[in-house]
Scaffold this motif. Structure first.
Motif, PDB file in Angstrom:
ATOM      1  N   GLU A  91      -0.335   7.203   3.948  1.00  0.00           N
ATOM      2  CA  GLU A  91       0.991   6.590   3.876  1.00  0.00           C
ATOM      3  C   GLU A  91       0.960   5.064   4.043  1.00  0.00           C
ATOM      4  OE1 GLU A  91       4.218   8.927   4.728  1.00  0.00           O
ATOM      5  OE2 GLU A  91       5.283   7.448   5.945  1.00  0.00           O
ATOM      6  N   GLU A  92       0.139   4.577   4.969  1.00  0.00           N
ATOM      7  CA  GLU A  92       0.110   3.125   5.207  1.00  0.00           C
ATOM      8  C   GLU A  92      -0.406   2.366   3.986  1.00  0.00           C
ATOM      9  OE1 GLU A  92       1.574   1.350   7.580  1.00  0.00           O
ATOM     10  OE2 GLU A  92       2.333   3.323   8.124  1.00  0.00           O
ATOM     11  N   THR A  93      -1.417   2.930   3.329  1.00  0.00           N
ATOM     12  CA  THR A  93      -1.970   2.313   2.120  1.00  0.00           C
ATOM     13  C   THR A  93      -0.921   2.308   1.013  1.00  0.00           C
ATOM     14  OG1 THR A  93      -4.039   3.389   2.744  1.00  0.00           O
ATOM     15  CG2 THR A  93      -3.979   2.369   0.565  1.00  0.00           C
ATOM     16  N   LEU A  94      -0.239   3.425   0.904  1.00  0.00           N
ATOM     17  CA  LEU A  94       0.767   3.580  -0.135  1.00  0.00           C
ATOM     18  C   LEU A  94       1.941   2.613   0.083  1.00  0.00           C
ATOM     19  CD1 LEU A  94       0.800   5.405  -2.542  1.00  0.00           C
ATOM     20  CD2 LEU A  94       2.125   7.072  -1.242  1.00  0.00           C
ATOM     21  N   ASN A 149      10.370   2.587   2.467  1.00  0.00           N
ATOM     22  CA  ASN A 149      10.531   3.665   3.453  1.00  0.00           C
ATOM     23  C   ASN A 149      11.420   4.779   2.920  1.00  0.00           C
ATOM     24  OD1 ASN A 149       8.892   2.464   5.319  1.00  0.00           O
ATOM     25  ND2 ASN A 149      10.555   1.445   6.413  1.00  0.00           N
ATOM     26  N   TRP A 150      12.446   4.400   2.189  1.00  0.00           N
ATOM     27  CA  TRP A 150      13.295   5.435   1.575  1.00  0.00           C
ATOM     28  C   TRP A 150      12.498   6.219   0.530  1.00  0.00           C
ATOM     29  CZ3 TRP A 150      14.648   5.329  -3.725  1.00  0.00           C
ATOM     30  CH2 TRP A 150      15.401   6.454  -4.128  1.00  0.00           C
ATOM     31  N   LEU A 151      11.764   5.462  -0.285  1.00  0.00           N
ATOM     32  CA  LEU A 151      10.991   6.086  -1.362  1.00  0.00           C
ATOM     33  C   LEU A 151      10.047   7.156  -0.797  1.00  0.00           C
ATOM     34  CD1 LEU A 151      10.683   5.739  -4.387  1.00  0.00           C
ATOM     35  CD2 LEU A 151       8.952   4.012  -3.998  1.00  0.00           C
ATOM     36  N   LEU A 152       9.400   6.835   0.318  1.00  0.00           N
ATOM     37  CA  LEU A 152       8.432   7.767   0.884  1.00  0.00           C
ATOM     38  C   LEU A 152       9.091   9.017   1.478  1.00  0.00           C
ATOM     39  CD1 LEU A 152       5.880   5.219   2.317  1.00  0.00           C
ATOM     40  CD2 LEU A 152       5.524   6.792   0.416  1.00  0.00           C
ATOM     41  N   TYR A 173       0.056  10.017  -6.137  1.00  0.00           N
ATOM     42  CA  TYR A 173      -0.588   9.372  -4.987  1.00  0.00           C
ATOM     43  C   TYR A 173      -0.544  10.229  -3.731  1.00  0.00           C
ATOM     44  CZ  TYR A 173      -0.206   5.262  -8.006  1.00  0.00           C
ATOM     45  OH  TYR A 173      -0.303   4.383  -9.054  1.00  0.00           O
ATOM     46  N   LYS A 174      -0.383  11.538  -3.904  1.00  0.00           N
ATOM     47  CA  LYS A 174      -0.149  12.382  -2.722  1.00  0.00           C
ATOM     48  C   LYS A 174      -1.306  12.380  -1.713  1.00  0.00           C
ATOM     49  CE  LYS A 174      -1.271  16.884  -4.922  1.00  0.00           C
ATOM     50  NZ  LYS A 174      -2.551  16.452  -5.395  1.00  0.00           N
TER      51      LYS A 174
END
Ligand code: HEC
Length: 132
Positions: free
Chosen positions: A69-72, A125-128, A64-65
């Motif tokens: 970010e907001e969508t993800l 948030n950690w995952l990202l 998903y790169k």
């Protein structure tokens, strides 16, 4: 000051999923660290780099790169809260040997019995942060 905080954070993220030597107060003060601790449950199935029975987090982030970010964030929030099925079917068939019959799909069960919405946001948030 900013720099020191950044360095401290990088050090924390370099640790594995173990909590070795981190106090409860440190976790409460650091939302990213809190998200990481909450994500321990995920390690039944996911590792950051290795394949257990689900795609590693790095592999998920790579797929998903190009997604903003907001969508993800929304997508991951929903997957964690309500579970996910089918999106990784082909990948799982190729990478995870299961005893399931052909045509059966390994899926991610909803995690909402274990977390509040607020906690799921911390996990996302950690995952990202693993993207970097
Ligand atoms: C029981 C095993 C299991 C647990 C526990 C689990 N997962 Fe999953 N997860 C999976 C499987 C299997 C998939 C692939 C699902 C699919 O094919 O749609 C998946 C997919 C995902 C995805 C990708 C969603 C997408 O949009 O493609 C994310 C993100 C994710 N998991 C995060 C987590 C997090 C964070 C936790 C802990 C809060 C967690 N998972 C707990 C098995 C699990």
């Amino acid at each position: 000051m900013k720099k020191i905080i950044f360095l401290a954070l990088t050090g924390v993220l370099a640790l594995t999923l173990s909590s070795g030597g981190v106090t409860r107060e440190e976790i409460e003060k650091n939302p990213i660290l809190k998200g990481k601790m909450l994500a321990k449950r995920c390690s039944w199935c996911h590792d950051i780099n290795k394949t257990i029975v689900a795609p590693p987090f790095k592999v998920i982030l790579k797929r998903y790169k190009d997604i903003p970010e907001e969508t993800l964030k929304k997508q991951f929030f929903d997957a964690i809260k309500n579970g996910s099925k089918g999106k990784w079917h082909d990948w799982l068939e190729g990478h995870v040997q299961t005893r399931l019959g052909k045509g059966d799909v390994m899926y991610m069960p909803p995690q909402k019995p274990y977390y509040t919405d607020e906690e799921i946001k911390l996990i996302v948030n950690w995952l990202l942060t693993l993207k970097k």
